[in-house]
Design a protein around this motif. Structure first.
Motif, PDB file in Angstrom:
ATOM      1  N   SER A  45      20.289  46.548  45.042  1.00 14.38           N
ATOM      2  CA  SER A  45      20.322  45.122  45.336  1.00 14.38           C
ATOM      3  C   SER A  45      19.009  44.546  44.823  1.00 14.38           C
ATOM      4  N   PRO A  46      19.062  43.496  44.006  1.00 15.51           N
ATOM      5  CA  PRO A  46      20.141  42.537  43.782  1.00 15.51           C
ATOM      6  C   PRO A  46      21.076  42.844  42.609  1.00 15.51           C
ATOM      7  N   ALA A  47      20.827  43.927  41.861  1.00 17.27           N
ATOM      8  CA  ALA A  47      21.580  44.150  40.625  1.00 17.27           C
ATOM      9  C   ALA A  47      23.089  44.222  40.859  1.00 17.27           C
ATOM     10  N   ALA A  48      23.497  44.864  41.968  1.00 15.48           N
ATOM     11  CA  ALA A  48      24.926  45.052  42.222  1.00 15.48           C
ATOM     12  C   ALA A  48      25.661  43.717  42.289  1.00 15.48           C
ATOM     13  N   PHE A  49      25.002  42.701  42.818  1.00 17.61           N
ATOM     14  CA  PHE A  49      25.672  41.414  43.001  1.00 17.61           C
ATOM     15  C   PHE A  49      25.710  40.595  41.707  1.00 17.61           C
ATOM     16  N   LEU A  50      24.753  40.816  40.818  1.00 13.74           N
ATOM     17  CA  LEU A  50      24.870  40.188  39.503  1.00 13.74           C
ATOM     18  C   LEU A  50      25.951  40.879  38.680  1.00 13.74           C
ATOM     19  N   LEU A  51      26.006  42.194  38.744  1.00 13.91           N
ATOM     20  CA  LEU A  51      27.060  42.922  38.030  1.00 13.91           C
ATOM     21  C   LEU A  51      28.440  42.496  38.505  1.00 13.91           C
ATOM     22  N   ALA A  52      28.550  42.160  39.797  1.00 15.17           N
ATOM     23  CA  ALA A  52      29.837  41.710  40.334  1.00 15.17           C
ATOM     24  C   ALA A  52      30.300  40.420  39.664  1.00 15.17           C
ATOM     25  N   MET A  53      29.365  39.612  39.178  1.00 14.88           N
ATOM     26  CA  MET A  53      29.721  38.368  38.499  1.00 14.88           C
ATOM     27  C   MET A  53      30.387  38.625  37.147  1.00 14.88           C
ATOM     28  N   PHE A  54      30.248  39.860  36.631  1.00 15.08           N
ATOM     29  CA  PHE A  54      30.840  40.196  35.326  1.00 15.08           C
ATOM     30  C   PHE A  54      32.159  40.955  35.462  1.00 15.08           C
ATOM     31  N   LEU A  55      32.617  41.156  36.687  1.00 17.59           N
ATOM     32  CA  LEU A  55      33.914  41.814  36.902  1.00 17.59           C
ATOM     33  C   LEU A  55      35.013  40.783  36.696  1.00 17.59           C
ATOM     34  N   ARG A  56      35.285  40.494  35.436  1.00 15.71           N
ATOM     35  CA  ARG A  56      36.222  39.445  35.075  1.00 15.71           C
ATOM     36  C   ARG A  56      37.203  39.977  34.035  1.00 15.71           C
ATOM     37  N   LYS A  57      38.212  39.185  33.792  1.00 16.98           N
ATOM     38  CA  LYS A  57      39.252  39.585  32.849  1.00 16.98           C
ATOM     39  C   LYS A  57      38.701  39.783  31.446  1.00 16.98           C
TER      40      LYS A  57
ATOM     41  N   CYS B  36      33.436  38.604  52.698  1.00 17.86           N
ATOM     42  CA  CYS B  36      34.227  37.422  52.336  1.00 17.86           C
ATOM     43  C   CYS B  36      33.576  36.664  51.177  1.00 17.86           C
ATOM     44  N   ALA B  37      32.260  36.546  51.204  1.00 17.45           N
ATOM     45  CA  ALA B  37      31.558  35.842  50.118  1.00 17.45           C
ATOM     46  C   ALA B  37      31.734  36.583  48.797  1.00 17.45           C
ATOM     47  N   LEU B  38      31.596  37.904  48.835  1.00 17.47           N
ATOM     48  CA  LEU B  38      31.760  38.694  47.620  1.00 17.47           C
ATOM     49  C   LEU B  38      33.185  38.576  47.082  1.00 17.47           C
ATOM     50  N   LEU B  39      34.170  38.674  47.961  1.00 12.83           N
ATOM     51  CA  LEU B  39      35.567  38.560  47.539  1.00 12.83           C
ATOM     52  C   LEU B  39      35.857  37.170  46.964  1.00 12.83           C
ATOM     53  N   TYR B  40      35.275  36.149  47.572  1.00 16.05           N
ATOM     54  CA  TYR B  40      35.488  34.789  47.075  1.00 16.05           C
ATOM     55  C   TYR B  40      35.039  34.666  45.626  1.00 16.05           C
ATOM     56  N   PHE B  41      33.826  35.127  45.333  1.00 14.82           N
ATOM     57  CA  PHE B  41      33.309  34.991  43.972  1.00 14.82           C
ATOM     58  C   PHE B  41      34.060  35.896  42.994  1.00 14.82           C
ATOM     59  N   LEU B  42      34.486  37.067  43.446  1.00 18.26           N
ATOM     60  CA  LEU B  42      35.269  37.944  42.576  1.00 18.26           C
ATOM     61  C   LEU B  42      36.591  37.288  42.192  1.00 18.26           C
ATOM     62  N   VAL B  43      37.271  36.703  43.172  1.00 16.87           N
ATOM     63  CA  VAL B  43      38.551  36.043  42.916  1.00 16.87           C
ATOM     64  C   VAL B  43      38.337  34.776  42.099  1.00 16.87           C
ATOM     65  N   ARG B  44      37.306  34.014  42.444  1.00 18.98           N
ATOM     66  CA  ARG B  44      37.032  32.759  41.735  1.00 18.98           C
ATOM     67  C   ARG B  44      36.778  32.995  40.254  1.00 18.98           C
ATOM     68  N   ASN B  45      36.032  34.046  39.928  1.00 14.46           N
ATOM     69  CA  ASN B  45      35.589  34.267  38.550  1.00 14.46           C
ATOM     70  C   ASN B  45      36.495  35.196  37.747  1.00 14.46           C
ATOM     71  N   ALA B  46      37.514  35.758  38.387  1.00 14.18           N
ATOM     72  CA  ALA B  46      38.301  36.825  37.757  1.00 14.18           C
ATOM     73  C   ALA B  46      38.899  36.410  36.418  1.00 14.18           C
ATOM     74  N   THR B  47      39.382  35.196  36.310  1.00 14.33           N
ATOM     75  CA  THR B  47      40.064  34.748  35.085  1.00 14.33           C
ATOM     76  C   THR B  47      39.251  33.720  34.296  1.00 14.33           C
ATOM     77  N   ARG B  48      37.991  33.552  34.663  1.00  9.84           N
ATOM     78  CA  ARG B  48      37.158  32.549  34.006  1.00  9.84           C
ATOM     79  C   ARG B  48      36.214  33.200  32.996  1.00  9.84           C
ATOM     80  N   THR B  49      35.868  32.432  31.989  1.00  9.26           N
ATOM     81  CA  THR B  49      34.791  32.811  31.079  1.00  9.26           C
ATOM     82  C   THR B  49      33.581  31.981  31.465  1.00  9.26           C
ATOM     83  N   LEU B  50      32.657  32.600  32.167  1.00 10.40           N
ATOM     84  CA  LEU B  50      31.530  31.869  32.721  1.00 10.40           C
ATOM     85  C   LEU B  50      30.397  31.741  31.711  1.00 10.40           C
ATOM     86  N   SER B  51      29.759  30.593  31.713  1.00 13.99           N
ATOM     87  CA  SER B  51      28.523  30.438  30.963  1.00 13.99           C
ATOM     88  C   SER B  51      27.406  31.150  31.710  1.00 13.99           C
ATOM     89  N   VAL B  52      26.280  31.345  31.030  1.00 17.59           N
ATOM     90  CA  VAL B  52      25.125  31.951  31.698  1.00 17.59           C
ATOM     91  C   VAL B  52      24.683  31.082  32.868  1.00 17.59           C
TER      92      VAL B  52
END
Length: 412
Positions: free
Chosen positions: A272-284, A348-364
């Protein structure tokens, strides 16, 4: 019809002047708010968990508000940007003029906080004596720790990052931290400039970049706690944060393999904090090269697991999840029956961001904002809210506020 047009024409200059005033005051208001929050953090280091909760709540609201207003048009011209740049440069000079004399001499002293001197000790054990620091009974001799938890408590990447401390006792550790602080600053400047450059040339000019970069430097070096933790007591959190910011710079430049290596190494340094930034890249749209890079970067974990998996798991992972809460956390002022709400909130917060970002192409920009908001929730609901953890947030807050500093107040 003419009357209506005339009225509209007369009100337009007043409306533009009002928008300009709002945009100009936005950065000043955000700067003052952040300064007050950082002063509270500095004053209430140990204890007072509700004060820390209010401070983090203020940062959360600030980041979220700025991001929600990101589509607003800045009505700030070059003259204002030039004045803002001069103001930021002056503030930055004043910060250095105050902090360098106060904390510069500590650069040549050994770390005094446990996360510092245990890292230095671990580096000596590994590189000088050839011993496994996770098996050591002398690194953490605190009586409350069971014998199986008295080895080194962070990932092996931390030992690699502070290898110089083994060969240059006293000065090697702090100088290494200073290098990582400089890397953090350079990476932050690159991220801010890169995000502005990615916008259309009609929207961005040189003074917008200069003023934003200078603003980010003011916000990064503003908190006295950063100077105290890095230069005086010797907190090592600046190293994994520097790796994450460099990784984001590589993402910005689409160098996915190197980005993965840097973020994987950060995870192998302090999960931590790396695990939570890596979670932001768990996307389609996750890149295979990025995953390969993460595996390469995290390889120091595998090496030490092969050396002695039990001591490694006991000290790096099991201890961290089995910690008792202390007086810095909300646990200490909450009835025991409600403690289950804290890990549930994190999940719940982690799941929210995982679901929110799953199909998105996020900018930096969006990735950093999501990461910051998630990390605040995780920190506030953790069993410890220690001052060294604030190092994770300083560059993230600086990045977001510098980019959207003129957009705090709605102008529509």
């Amino acid at each position: 019809m003419r009357i209506f047009s005339a009225s509209t024409d007369k009100s337009a200059p007043l409306q533009r002047a009002w928008h300009l005033l709002l945009n100009m005051s936005s950065f000043v208001f955000a700067l003052v708010l952040i300064y007050c929050i950082y002063r509270l953090f500095q004053t209430y280091d140990w204890g007072h968990p509700f004060t820390k909760f209010l401070c983090f709540s203020g940062l959360f609201a600030l980041v979220l508000t700025l991001f929600r207003h990101r589509e607003q048009t800045d009505d700030v011209g070059n003259p204002i940007l030039i004045l803002e740049s001069l103001f930021a440069a002056l503030l930055l000079a004043l910060i250095f003029a105050r902090m360098v004399p106060a904390y510069g001499d500590f650069l040549f002293a050994a770390p005094t906080v446990d996360i510092g001197y245990t890292t230095e000790h671990a580096a000596k054990l590994l590189f000088i004596q050839g011993e496994n620091p996770y098996l050591s009974q002398s690194i953490n001799i605190r009586p409350e720790l069971a014998p199986e938890h008295r080895g080194f408590h962070y990932g092996p990447g931390m030992i690699l990052g502070y290898a110089a401390a083994a060969y240059f006792p006293g000065i090697g550790y702090k100088l290494t931290s200073l290098v990582f602080l400089a890397i953090t600053a350079v990476a932050l400047c690159s991220l801010v400039a890169g995000c502005l450059a990615s916008r259309s040339q009609n929207e961005t000019n040189d003074w917008q970049v200069r003023s934003a970069v200078l603003a980010s430097m003011v916000l990064l070096f503003l908190p006295e706690r950063l100077w105290y933790e890095v230069l005086q007591v010797g907190a090592n959190d600046i190293y994994p944060v520097a790796l994450l910011l460099l990784g984001l710079v590589c993402v910005q430049k689409e160098k996915w393999l190197l980005a993965g290596v840097l973020m994987g190494l950060s995870f192998a340094t302090k999960f931590s904090p790396a695990a939570f930034l890596l979670a932001m890249f768990l996307r389609k749209d996750i890149r295979l090269n990025f995953l390969i890079g993460c595996a390469i970067g995290a390889s120091p974990l595998l090496i030490f697991l092969a050396w002695d998996h039990q001591s490694m798991i006991e000290n790096v992972f099991i201890l961290r999840f089995s910690l008792n809460f202390d007086s810095t956390s909300l646990y200490s002022i909450t009835p025991d029956v409600l403690h289950v709400l804290f890990p549930l909130t994190q999940l719940c917060a982690l799941l929210y961001f995982l679901v929110r970002n799953a199909t998105r192409t996020l900018s930096v920009e969006e990735t950093v904002v999501c990461f910051t908001l998630l990390l605040i929730i995780i920190e506030v609901t953790f069993k410890e809210i220690h001052a060294n953890h604030l190092i994770w947030f300083y560059p993230l807050i600086a990045f977001t506020v510098a980019l959207y500093r003129h957009k705090l107040f709605p102008t529509k």
